[in-house]
Each structure stands twice: as structure tokens, then as C-alpha cells.
Design a protein around this motif. Structure first.
Motif, short mmCIF file in Angstrom:
data_model
loop_
_atom_site.label_atom_id
_atom_site.label_comp_id
_atom_site.label_asym_id
_atom_site.label_seq_id
_atom_site.Cartn_x
_atom_site.Cartn_y
_atom_site.Cartn_z
N PRO A 106 0.81 -1.23 0.00
CA PRO A 106 0.00 0.00 0.00
C PRO A 106 0.84 1.28 0.00
N PHE A 107 2.04 1.24 0.60
CA PHE A 107 2.89 2.44 0.58
C PHE A 107 3.24 2.81 -0.85
N LEU A 115 1.63 1.92 -3.57
CA LEU A 115 0.44 2.30 -4.32
C LEU A 115 0.04 3.75 -4.02
N ARG A 116 0.16 4.14 -2.76
CA ARG A 116 -0.13 5.54 -2.41
C ARG A 116 0.85 6.48 -3.09
N LYS A 117 2.12 6.08 -3.08
CA LYS A 117 3.14 6.91 -3.70
C LYS A 117 2.88 7.09 -5.19
N ASN A 130 -0.09 7.16 -6.41
CA ASN A 130 -1.44 7.73 -6.53
C ASN A 130 -2.40 6.76 -7.20
N PRO A 183 -5.55 4.31 -7.17
CA PRO A 183 -6.79 4.21 -6.36
C PRO A 183 -7.06 2.76 -5.96
N TYR A 184 -6.53 2.34 -4.83
CA TYR A 184 -6.63 0.92 -4.46
C TYR A 184 -7.61 0.71 -3.29
N HIS A 212 9.19 4.46 3.82
CA HIS A 212 8.55 3.16 3.61
C HIS A 212 8.70 2.28 4.86
#
Length: 685
Positions: free
Chosen positions: A173-174, A176-178, A180, A182-183, A251
Motif C-alpha cells: 500500500p505504501f 500504491l499511495r506513492k 497515486n 486508487p486501491y 517506507h
């Protein structure tokens, strides 16, 4: 000869100082997932326990369980697959559960996969041993999908190559957020599947061969985890310096925060594990066809042997106690003798000092003292002496202070205090109370510049030849700075108290959230597992019955499909409110998962429990939920079981109630079924 003696000494001492070399096989690459092991190594906990430890990163295609069972590594880190491997006959022993809740999740694009149902017929990247995700998909009705071999490349999810990607909530998830992206992260805990995460383990052969060494290494690992979770910044820097730069510090800190949530160290002691949880994990493997129904986990869970004192300890303790008593008696005797001698010496010294003291020495003492020394005539309440230190304290010279009356030397409130103390002590002395000879108090005095000076005063009466109090001898010390410091400290303490109260309220809220279902406010499954085991133990000890009801909404999926999940959530909340209003104080209402609820009823006979279940059924059938322009109605099926008739262990009792619920569903729903154990020919009684 000296050289020969030195060699002999080295031969004698070298075995005692040698460290046992062991390796710990990690189950992934170096990152914060293994922070406790890095901390134990860096802080010397392993060395203090007698080990020289090497940490082995997992090679491509390797398996940590195979590495330990084969003897290529002495210890390893694995997850809940330890239950599978033990039940399959491999001699592994779980020493300590580090992560209480598995971080394994399914990651999806929330714009393409808004719910788990949307994964039907989709490509899902999974590992073959991820049984908890397989069971999760099956329980949620997603049975037709394409399983894609895992490549550990997030681009497969981001590009849409696969619709879902199995990963860790503490890692991917880190990234994926980095990016951007949409998960959404779907966790098996939503369906009541609660696997353990990383677990320290070893082989059964090593445990039998070196139980003390295993216990010592386990203690060092837990000590390292305690340190790592308390110092995430320090351990993150250590990982970057000595182990891997694959992840950034941000991270690693993200991983540390998520691991703390999964470990829950403030609620569960690091290393704790439950036989019931391991049994439930193995049962999930069995449901997937990976284990036979008659599996056994005997020997999986490590049990520390109780410490036994050597036989020589008790005689030594008895002898030490006798010596201690003798020494205590001698010390008491000498203490009394010393006090008596000290008192006699003090009296003699006081007499000698009084005889040898002269007026000149007294004057020098008074003039050189930083404290203000003064004398007050009791009859006239006028000062007869004030030392020069008064000028530094209050700005008045000694002559000016000597001419002041008490009214001029004290602030009004302090004047009233001094007058009251003087009258009180004179009255007590007249009554024979010798403790009234001196007093300690605080006063406020005016300064020459108009400010106020706070002073601490120690005053004693001087007696005349007739033994009556004639003069007050006092010593005043400026405590203005101390007053300011005390005020600041008092304010700081008040602020700290408020902060602590807020922290306590937050802790209570967090503890409540850990055992409550966020949608309905009912207790969650984790709380039920702990409570049911405790209540069954109490029922066995005190000999009273206990009933368990499992309740399931009929056709709940139709409500969600027809009116939407918000309507389904409102129906669940209304059902929970109805049940909460009709249970006893001692009853425990839990949301078991999805639309299932469990009511645990201590001291409730089976017949009464069945009547209450029937009443709940009719009450629920009458519920009407207004949702927009629609009115929702629903029915429920209930299964009832009781201790001791249907089971004496938590799993037996819940399985009995669950089977009764299954029969109620099978026979047409909207009914109550009381569990009946099968006869020898397999037919229910």
C-alpha cells in the motif's frame, strides 16, 4: 612455567566464553518486518543469551520451513503455514507469534473492483499456500476466477494485467499511495478468517536437544521486538545502514506503524499464542482440502518448562534466613545502643556549646548568615534584633527593620497568621505541650520597592529564668523564586494531569474499538473467542449451565443486491439494536461475521434459551426498516446449543449451534432449531 600456566588457563576459560553459532532463516527480504531480530543483534541481546546469530535473507525459490527441517538453519520465521506443515507430519514447533493478525490482503483497483463480488471470472495473482485468501474468496461466494502465478511486480496490478494482487498491508500500500493508485485492500478478517502473521519457530529435534538454549534465544528475540517497536526510527536507520536500501526510510516507518497495528503490543504480549487460534487456522486448511478432517497439531505449540529450584537451594535459603534474623537482631541492638549514645552525646555537646558560646560569636554568625535572623519580644511584640541580611532580602537596612512594628513588617494576611500562631503556641505551652516550642510557616512581607517577598520562617521560643516564653528567635529565608517555581510546577502538573486523562480516555476508546464491531457496536468475534473460553471454564468450575445462540439473517444477500449495501448495513444496525434491548446484562452479543450474530448466555438453561430464541425470531420478523422510499422486512434463522449437553469446549459448542443453524436454514429458514446430537447410527435424536 608462567607460559604453561597461561595456556592451561586459556584452555579452561575458552569453552565458557564460546558462543553458539546459529542462523535464523527469514521468510522474505530485509525490511522492517524483521526489526526485532535486527534490534536483538545490534543491542547484544543474542550475545548476552550465549549466541552468535546470523540472519539469512530468503533466497529465490527457498522455503524457510524446509531450511529449518533439513537442518540448514536452526531457527526460522514463517506464518500460519506452520499449522499446515505440522499437521502434515513435519516436526516444526512454533516458539512465539510476533504478528497477531496476518497482514495478507487482496489489493484491487477500487474504480474497477468496488466490491469483492466483482472479482468473479477475473484474474487474481495468488500464491498456492495463501489459504486464508482462498478461504476468504470462497466464503464471499467468489469461486470462479483465474489464479495467476505471483511475479511480485505491482505493475501487474497498476497496468490492469490482473484484477487483484495478494500482498501485505504493511508493504505494497505504501508504493500504491506513492503512485497515486486508487486501491482497496480486502482483508480475510472481514469474513471471520483470522490467521497469525510472522512466527518464530524451530525443529522439534532442536527443542528436545537444547531446551534451555531455545528458551534463551526466544527470550532474546522478544526482548529485541520490545526494543524495536519502542524505537522505530532508530531501527529504520539501522536497516538502511547495515541490511538493505531496497525501501526508503519513509517506507520502513510506514511498515512499522502498520505492524504495530497488527501486533497490538499494548493489548497482547509479544510472543503470545492460542491453541484455539492454531486449531481454527488448521481447520481453515482442512476446509480447503489441504488437510484431512482428523488432523493433529500435537507438539506445534511451544510450552516453556517451569523452573525448578535445585535441591540445595532450600537449605541455603533457610541458613541465610537464620543468619539474616541473627544479623537483624544484632543490628537492632546496636541501633538502640547507638541512639542512646548519640542522644547522650548530643545533650553533652549542646551543654558545652551553650557554656562556650559568647556574644561575639553569636553576632558574627548572625551577620554572616544569608538568612535573616531576628528576635521578637513576646510582651511588646517589638523586634529586639534583626540581622544585616534583611537589606538584601527586603531592601530595608537592619536599623529600619528594627524600628518596624509587626503591622509594617508583614502583609495583612500574614499578620493574622502570625498572631493566631503566637496565641495558639502560647496557650499550648501554658497547658504543658512542649511541642509548641517551635513552628515552621510561610509569610509574605513588603519590600522597600513596593513588591512582595515570600519567606519561610523557622521560629522558637526562648524561656526566661522562670521558664516562661519571653522571646521569639526566628530565621527567615527568601523563597520567592521557589514560590514561582512551585506555581509553574503546579500549572505544569495540572496540564499533565489533563493530558493523562485525555490519554486514558483515548486508551479506553482504543481498547473498546479492538473488541467492538464498528458497524453495529456489538462485540466482535475476537472478543467472543476469549469470552466463550473464559465463561465455559467458569461454568465448569461453578456447575451452572450456559447457552449459545447463533442467529443469521435470511436472504441477506438479496437485500444487498436489491437495495444496496447501505440498506443492508441499516438492517444489521436495526437488528443489533433490537437484540441489545432484549438481552440480560450478563449476556454477550457479538457480530460473528457478515449477517451472523452470536448471543452467549451464562447461567441460562437450554429450555429457557430456546424460548428466548423463539421470542427474538418473532420480534425480528416484526421489524420494519425505512430506507428511502422502501420499507425493509426480514426474517432470521437461529441455532441453539448449551453446555454441558452439547459440548464442553468452545469449538464443540459453537459447532453444535452452527449445525443447528444450518438445519434451520435447510428446513426453510425463519425458525429456531435446538441442536440434537446424533445417535450411534448417525440419525439425530
Amino acid at each position: 612455567m608462567r607460559f604453561f600456566a597461561f595456556l592451561v588457563l586459556c584452555l579452561i576459560l575458552s569453552p565458557a566464553s564460546a558462543l553458539e553459532k546459529v542462523s535464523i532463516q527469514l521468510n522474505w527480504k530485509h525490511q522492517f518486518q524483521f526489526a526485532g531480530y535486527y534490534a536483538a543483534l545490534e543491542k547484544g541481546y543474542f550475545r548476552a543469551a550465549g549466541f552468535e546469530v546470523s540472519l539469512r535473507e530468503l533466497a529465490a525459490g527457498a522455503d524457510p520451513v524446509d531450511e529449518v527441517v533439513s537442518g540448514r538453519a536452526e531457527y526460522g520465521v514463517a506464518a500460519s503455514e506452520l499449522a499446515l506443515r505440522r499437521a502434515q507430519g513435519q516436526p516444526v514447533v512454533a516458539l512465539a507469534v510476533i504478528v497477531q493478525h496476518s497482514p495478507l490482503v487482496l489489493l484491487v483497483n477500487r474504480r474497477k473492483i468496488p466490491s469483492l463480488d466483482a472479482l468473479s471470472e477475473q484474474r487474481i495473482m495468488l500464491l498456492p499456500h495463501e489459504a486464508e485468501l482462498l478461504a476468504y474468496l470462497k466464503r464471499e461466494g467468489v469461486e470462479r476466477y483465474v489464479a495467476v502465478p505471483h511475479r511480485f511486480e505491482l505493475d501487474d496490478l497498476i497496468s490492469g494485467e490482473v484484477a487483484a494482487y495478494s500482498g501485505y498491508s504493511s508493504d505494497e500500500p505504501f508504493l500504491l499511495r506513492k503512485a497515486n493508485f486508487p486501491y482497496l485492500a480486502y482483508s480475510p478478517t472481514a469474513a471471520g478468517i483470522n490467521f497469525y502473521g510472522d512466527t518464530l519457530f524451530t525443529s522439534e529435534a532442536r527443542l528436545q536437544k537444547s531446551p534451555k538454549a531455545v528458551r534463551a534465544l526466544r527470550a532474546a528475540v522478544l526482548r529485541g521486538w520490545d526494543y524495536a517497536m519502542a524505537h522505530p526510527e532508530e531501527i529504520s536507520d539501522l536497516i538502511l545502514q547495515r541490511y538493505s536500501t531496497r525501501h526508503s526510510k519513509a517506507h520502513l516507518l510506514f511498515e512499522a506503524a502498520e505492524m504495530k497495528r497488527l501486533m497490538q503490543p499494548e493489548l497482547v504480549e509479544i510472543g503470545q499464542m492460542s491453541a484455539t487460534r492454531w486449531q481454527q487456522i488448521a481447520q481453515t486448511y482442512a476446509e480447503q482440502g489441504m488437510l484431512p478432517a482428523n488432523f493433529s497439531l500435537d507438539g506445534l505449540i511451544y510450552e516453556s518448562e517451569p523452573r525448578r529450584m535445585p535441591a540445595w537451594v532450600w537449605p541455603v535459603l533457610a541458613g541465610a534466613a537464620a543468619i539474616f534474623v541473627l544479623l537483624a537482631l544484632l543490628a537492632l541492638y546496636f541501633a538502640r545502643l547507638n541512639r542512646r549514645l548519640h542522644k547522650e552525646v548530643s545533650i553533652r555537646q549542646a551543654a558545652e556549646q551553650a557554656l562556650g558560646e559568647s556574644e561575639e560569636r553569636y553576632r558574627r554568625l548572625a551577620e554572616q548568615s544569608k538568612d535573616v535572623i531576628w528576635m521578637l519580644d513576646v510582651a511588646s511584640l517589638r523586634f529586639t534584633y534583626v540581622s544585616p541580611a534583611v537589606e538584601k532580602a527586603r531592601g530595608f537596612t537592619a536599623e529600619e527593620a528594627l524600628r518596624q512594628s509587626l503591622n509594617e513588617a508583614l502583609m495583612p494576611a500574614s499578620l493574622q497568621l502570625v498572631q493566631a500562631l503566637l496565641q495558639d503556641h502560647l496557650a499550648r505551652l501554658a497547658a504543658g505541650d512542649k511541642s509548641a516550642m517551635s513552628a515552621l510557616y510561610e509569610i509574605d512581607q513588603p519590600h522597600k520597592d513596593g513588591s512582595i517577598v515570600s519567606s519561610e520562617v523557622v521560629a522558637s521560643f526562648l524561656l526566661d529564668h522562670d521558664g516562661r516564653p519571653a522571646t521569639v528567635l526566628g530565621v527567615s529565608r527568601d523563597i520567592s523564586e521557589r514560590r514561582v517555581a512551585e506555581d509553574r510546577l503546579r500549572i505544569a502538573n495540572e496540564y499533565l494531569r489533563k493530558q493523562l486523562e485525555e490519554i486514558e480516555q483515548l486508551q479506553v476508546a482504543l481498547q473498546e474499538q479492538a473488541i467492538r464491531d464498528s458497524l453495529t457496536g456489538c462485540f466482535n468475534r475476537r472478543y467472543l473467542d476469549e469470552t466463550l473460553e473464559r465463561e465455559l471454564w467458569r461454568a465448569r468450575r461453578e456447575g451452572y449451565p450456559l447457552a449459545l445462540v447463533i442467529l443469521d439473517l435470511d436472504h441477506f444477500k438479496q437485500i444487498n443486491d436489491t437495495y444496496g449495501h447501505q440498506a443492508g448495513d441499516e438492517a444489521l444496525r436495526e437488528l443489533a439494536r433490537s437484540l441489545q434491548a432484549d438481552i440480560r446484562h450478563e449476556d454477550v452479543l457479538c457480530r460473528y461475521g457478515g449477517e451472523e450474530f452470536v448471543i452467549l448466555m451464562p447461567r441460562m438453561p437450554l429450555s429457557v434459551a430456546a424460548e428466548r430464541a423463539e421470542r427474538w425470531r418473532t420480534t425480528i420478523a416484526d421489524i420494519r426498516v425505512q430506507f428511502g422510499n422502501f420499507t425493509l422486512a426480514f426474517s432470521t434463522s437461529l441455532g441453539v446449543a448449551a453446555y454441558p449437553e452439547h459440548g464442553k469446549m468452545p469449538d464443540e459448542l459453537t459447532q453444535a449451534a452452527d449445525l443447528a443453524l444450518y438445519i434451520a436454514k435447510h428446513e426453510g429458514r425463519n425458525r429456531v432449531v435446538v441442536y440434537s446430537p446424533p445417535t450411534r447410527d448417525g440419525v439425530a435424536q
